[in-house]
Design a protein around this motif. Structure first.
Motif, PDB file in Angstrom:
ATOM      1  N   TRP A  71      39.560  73.857  25.132  1.00 23.31           N
ATOM      2  CA  TRP A  71      38.429  74.356  25.152  1.00 23.31           C
ATOM      3  C   TRP A  71      38.134  75.337  23.927  1.00 23.31           C
ATOM      4  CZ3 TRP A  71      42.422  76.857  27.684  1.00 23.31           C
ATOM      5  CH2 TRP A  71      42.413  78.272  27.403  1.00 23.31           C
ATOM      6  N   ASN A  72      37.015  75.484  23.452  1.00 18.14           N
ATOM      7  CA  ASN A  72      36.636  76.573  22.292  1.00 18.14           C
ATOM      8  C   ASN A  72      35.723  77.286  22.832  1.00 18.14           C
ATOM      9  OD1 ASN A  72      35.419  77.404  19.958  1.00 18.14           O
ATOM     10  ND2 ASN A  72      36.086  75.707  18.783  1.00 18.14           N
ATOM     11  N   ASP A  73      36.043  78.807  22.786  1.00 18.02           N
ATOM     12  CA  ASP A  73      35.072  79.860  23.187  1.00 18.02           C
ATOM     13  C   ASP A  73      34.128  80.348  22.104  1.00 18.02           C
ATOM     14  OD1 ASP A  73      36.644  81.537  21.653  1.00 18.02           O
ATOM     15  OD2 ASP A  73      37.754  82.261  23.183  1.00 18.02           O
ATOM     16  N   GLY A  74      34.244  79.691  20.815  1.00 15.40           N
ATOM     17  CA  GLY A  74      33.358  79.878  19.990  1.00 15.40           C
ATOM     18  C   GLY A  74      33.450  81.389  19.284  1.00 15.40           C
ATOM     19  N   THR A  75      34.660  82.092  19.450  1.00 14.48           N
ATOM     20  CA  THR A  75      34.743  83.138  18.786  1.00 14.48           C
ATOM     21  C   THR A  75      35.682  83.213  17.731  1.00 14.48           C
ATOM     22  OG1 THR A  75      36.900  83.781  20.124  1.00 14.48           O
ATOM     23  CG2 THR A  75      34.883  84.477  21.134  1.00 14.48           C
ATOM     24  N   GLY A  76      36.600  82.278  17.442  1.00 12.88           N
ATOM     25  CA  GLY A  76      37.216  82.129  16.175  1.00 12.88           C
ATOM     26  C   GLY A  76      38.546  83.013  16.338  1.00 12.88           C
ATOM     27  N   GLY A  77      38.672  83.711  17.524  1.00 12.49           N
ATOM     28  CA  GLY A  77      39.907  84.621  17.791  1.00 12.49           C
ATOM     29  C   GLY A  77      41.477  84.063  17.906  1.00 12.49           C
ATOM     30  N   GLY A  78      42.072  84.804  17.722  1.00 14.01           N
ATOM     31  CA  GLY A  78      43.501  84.527  17.582  1.00 14.01           C
ATOM     32  C   GLY A  78      44.349  84.967  18.696  1.00 14.01           C
ATOM     33  N   ALA A  79      43.640  86.165  19.504  1.00 15.21           N
ATOM     34  CA  ALA A  79      44.453  86.772  20.799  1.00 15.21           C
ATOM     35  C   ALA A  79      43.831  86.667  21.694  1.00 15.21           C
ATOM     36  CB  ALA A  79      44.846  88.201  20.082  1.00 15.21           C
ATOM     37  N   ILE A  80      44.397  86.524  23.149  1.00 22.25           N
ATOM     38  CA  ILE A  80      43.988  86.529  24.419  1.00 22.25           C
ATOM     39  C   ILE A  80      44.960  86.977  25.426  1.00 22.25           C
ATOM     40  CG2 ILE A  80      44.394  84.065  24.632  1.00 22.25           C
ATOM     41  CD1 ILE A  80      41.611  83.612  26.029  1.00 22.25           C
ATOM     42  N   SER A  81      44.168  87.438  26.328  1.00 25.14           N
ATOM     43  CA  SER A  81      45.054  88.053  27.334  1.00 25.14           C
ATOM     44  C   SER A  81      45.540  86.726  28.326  1.00 25.14           C
ATOM     45  CB  SER A  81      44.540  88.929  28.469  1.00 25.14           C
ATOM     46  OG  SER A  81      43.527  88.575  29.043  1.00 25.14           O
ATOM     47  N   LEU A  82      46.726  86.989  28.955  1.00 25.14           N
ATOM     48  CA  LEU A  82      47.233  85.801  29.808  1.00 25.14           C
ATOM     49  C   LEU A  82      46.174  85.742  30.897  1.00 25.14           C
ATOM     50  CD1 LEU A  82      49.118  83.473  30.719  1.00 25.14           C
ATOM     51  CD2 LEU A  82      50.342  85.305  32.230  1.00 25.14           C
ATOM     52  N   GLU A  83      45.614  86.616  31.465  1.00 24.39           N
ATOM     53  CA  GLU A  83      44.691  86.612  32.457  1.00 24.39           C
ATOM     54  C   GLU A  83      43.538  85.674  32.200  1.00 24.39           C
ATOM     55  OE1 GLU A  83      42.341  90.155  33.765  1.00 24.39           O
ATOM     56  OE2 GLU A  83      43.179  89.815  35.629  1.00 24.39           O
ATOM     57  N   ASP A  84      43.011  86.082  30.847  1.00 27.19           N
ATOM     58  CA  ASP A  84      41.640  85.317  30.269  1.00 27.19           C
ATOM     59  C   ASP A  84      42.040  84.018  29.999  1.00 27.19           C
ATOM     60  OD1 ASP A  84      40.169  87.563  30.662  1.00 27.19           O
ATOM     61  OD2 ASP A  84      40.205  88.225  28.446  1.00 27.19           O
ATOM     62  N   PHE A  85      43.364  83.667  29.490  1.00 21.11           N
ATOM     63  CA  PHE A  85      43.486  82.352  29.067  1.00 21.11           C
ATOM     64  C   PHE A  85      43.739  81.456  30.420  1.00 21.11           C
ATOM     65  CE2 PHE A  85      46.125  78.599  28.338  1.00 21.11           C
ATOM     66  CZ  PHE A  85      45.950  78.380  26.967  1.00 21.11           C
ATOM     67  N   LEU A  86      44.271  81.968  31.321  1.00 21.36           N
ATOM     68  CA  LEU A  86      44.277  81.169  32.667  1.00 21.36           C
ATOM     69  C   LEU A  86      42.956  80.973  33.208  1.00 21.36           C
ATOM     70  CD1 LEU A  86      47.544  82.858  34.104  1.00 21.36           C
ATOM     71  CD2 LEU A  86      47.466  80.761  33.132  1.00 21.36           C
TER      72      LEU A  86
END
Length: 102
Positions: A71-86
């Motif tokens: 998936w692509n969330d459109g943010t261009g970000g490089g860091a995410i919490s495990l909770e949000d990733f799952l």
């Protein structure tokens, strides 16, 4: 990988905390998953097991690996919490499982 056991993680080890965020994970039915988030893109791959060189995993071989979820969330970000990733990937941690770090 369409069963509940295939979507439930019994072990998760964070291998990089930012840029990209990534984890090694194992499902309730024993499948190894490689979780990665980079440039706003999340990806869950299945493989026979972890490999020290995730970019060119010679030991994984053709037909023994694949992409489960992208998936692509459109943010261009490089860091995410495990909770949000799952949550984005439709995966869950088994009850009582905590994230390990290397």
């Amino acid at each position: 990988m369409h069963t509940d056991e295939g979507r439930t993680l019994t072990r998760v080890v964070q291998t990089c905390s930012a840029h990209p965020s990534q984890w090694d994970a194992w499902t309730a039915d024993g499948q190894y998953l490689y979780l990665r988030y980079r440039h706003g893109e999340g990806r869950v791959e299945w493989h026979p097991g972890p490999d020290d060189d995730a970019e060119t995993p010679e030991s994984w071989g053709e037909g023994r690996s694949g992409v489960l979820i992208e998936w692509n969330d459109g943010t261009g970000g490089g860091a995410i919490s495990l909770e949000d990733f799952l949550a984005a990937a439709g995966l869950v941690l088994a009850e009582g499982v905590d994230e390990d770090s290397r």
